[in-house]
Design a protein around this motif. Structure first.
Motif, short mmCIF file in Angstrom:
data_model
loop_
_atom_site.label_atom_id
_atom_site.label_comp_id
_atom_site.label_asym_id
_atom_site.label_seq_id
_atom_site.Cartn_x
_atom_site.Cartn_y
_atom_site.Cartn_z
N ASP A 145 -56.55 -25.80 49.07
CA ASP A 145 -56.29 -24.67 48.17
C ASP A 145 -54.96 -23.99 48.48
N THR A 146 -54.31 -24.40 49.55
CA THR A 146 -53.02 -23.84 49.91
C THR A 146 -52.00 -24.09 48.81
N ALA A 147 -51.39 -23.01 48.32
CA ALA A 147 -50.45 -23.12 47.20
C ALA A 147 -49.89 -21.74 46.89
N VAL A 148 -48.87 -21.73 46.06
CA VAL A 148 -48.44 -20.49 45.43
C VAL A 148 -49.26 -20.33 44.16
N TYR A 149 -49.90 -19.19 44.03
CA TYR A 149 -50.77 -18.92 42.88
C TYR A 149 -50.02 -18.02 41.89
N TYR A 150 -50.03 -18.44 40.64
CA TYR A 150 -49.32 -17.73 39.58
C TYR A 150 -50.29 -17.18 38.56
N CYS A 151 -50.05 -15.96 38.17
CA CYS A 151 -50.77 -15.35 37.06
C CYS A 151 -50.00 -15.65 35.78
N ALA A 152 -50.75 -15.91 34.71
CA ALA A 152 -50.11 -16.26 33.44
C ALA A 152 -50.76 -15.52 32.29
N GLY A 153 -49.94 -15.08 31.35
CA GLY A 153 -50.42 -14.38 30.17
C GLY A 153 -50.31 -15.27 28.93
N GLY A 154 -51.44 -15.40 28.21
CA GLY A 154 -51.48 -16.29 27.07
C GLY A 154 -50.92 -15.68 25.79
N ARG A 155 -50.65 -16.54 24.82
CA ARG A 155 -50.17 -16.10 23.52
C ARG A 155 -51.31 -15.91 22.54
N ARG A 156 -52.52 -16.34 22.90
CA ARG A 156 -53.70 -16.19 22.07
C ARG A 156 -54.88 -15.75 22.92
N GLY A 157 -56.06 -15.68 22.29
CA GLY A 157 -57.21 -15.14 23.00
C GLY A 157 -58.04 -16.14 23.76
N GLY A 158 -57.89 -17.44 23.48
CA GLY A 158 -58.76 -18.41 24.11
C GLY A 158 -58.38 -18.75 25.54
N ALA A 159 -59.39 -19.09 26.35
CA ALA A 159 -59.18 -19.39 27.78
C ALA A 159 -58.71 -20.83 27.95
N THR A 160 -57.52 -21.10 27.48
CA THR A 160 -56.98 -22.45 27.51
C THR A 160 -56.52 -22.88 28.89
N MET A 161 -56.58 -24.18 29.15
CA MET A 161 -56.14 -24.75 30.42
C MET A 161 -54.70 -25.22 30.36
N ASN A 162 -54.11 -25.17 29.18
CA ASN A 162 -52.77 -25.73 28.98
C ASN A 162 -51.69 -24.72 29.33
N ASN A 163 -50.84 -25.05 30.29
CA ASN A 163 -49.82 -24.08 30.71
C ASN A 163 -48.82 -23.77 29.60
N LEU A 164 -48.72 -24.64 28.60
CA LEU A 164 -47.80 -24.37 27.50
C LEU A 164 -48.29 -23.24 26.61
N ASP A 165 -49.55 -22.87 26.74
CA ASP A 165 -50.11 -21.76 25.97
C ASP A 165 -49.90 -20.41 26.66
N TYR A 166 -49.20 -20.43 27.78
CA TYR A 166 -48.97 -19.20 28.53
C TYR A 166 -47.46 -18.94 28.62
N PRO A 167 -46.92 -18.07 27.79
CA PRO A 167 -45.48 -17.82 27.82
C PRO A 167 -45.04 -16.83 28.88
N TYR A 168 -46.00 -16.13 29.49
CA TYR A 168 -45.65 -15.08 30.45
C TYR A 168 -46.18 -15.45 31.83
N TRP A 169 -45.32 -15.31 32.85
CA TRP A 169 -45.67 -15.73 34.20
C TRP A 169 -45.23 -14.69 35.22
N GLY A 170 -46.05 -14.55 36.26
CA GLY A 170 -45.67 -13.73 37.39
C GLY A 170 -44.82 -14.51 38.37
N GLN A 171 -44.44 -13.85 39.46
CA GLN A 171 -43.57 -14.48 40.46
C GLN A 171 -44.35 -15.35 41.44
N GLY A 172 -45.65 -15.15 41.50
CA GLY A 172 -46.47 -15.96 42.39
C GLY A 172 -46.78 -15.26 43.70
#
Length: 123
Positions: A89-116
């Motif tokens: 589980d060791t990794a940099v973890y990033y928070c992402a904000g989606g462009r729609r309401g569904g809980a998608t697994m596709n990173n392309l659906d998340y245009p907003y990202w934190g620094q990790g």
């Protein structure tokens, strides 16, 4: 301007727990999906968990039963509770904000990202 700020990473032993937080600002938080992704050294970024505007959730198979994603719309915050952590589980973890309401697994659906935030699990 949407901003996402993660916190809560750190060093933990195998079997331990951590809770990550992501504070969002800049838009109506409750209307959009939020996700967590991670990137380990030398590997591609991968999906971890997501929560939709209606609280539908989605998890990667590798974390099912160990991680829990939740959100507090009043605080504009999404959480990732991580239990029974493993060295993989060791990794940099990033928070992402989606462009729609569904809980998608596709990173392309998340245009907003934190620094990790870095999570290190020692064996």
């Amino acid at each position: 301007q949407v901003q996402l700020v993660e916190s809560g990473g750190g060093l933990v032993q195998t079997g331990g727990s951590l809770r990550l937080s992501c504070l969002a600002s800049g838009r109506t938080f409750s209307m959009f999906a939020m996700g967590w992704f991670r990137q380990a050294p030398g590997k591609e970024r991968e999906f971890v968990a997501a929560i939709g505007w209606g609280d539908g959730v989605n998890y990667a198979d590798s974390v099912k039963g160990r991680f829990t994603i939740s959100r507090d719309n009043a605080k504009n915050t999404v959480y990732l509770e991580m239990n029974n952590l493993k060295p993989e589980d060791t990794a940099v973890y990033y928070c992402a904000g989606g462009r729609r309401g569904g809980a998608t697994m596709n990173n392309l659906d998340y245009p907003y990202w934190g620094q990790g935030t870095l999570v290190t699990v020692s064996s």
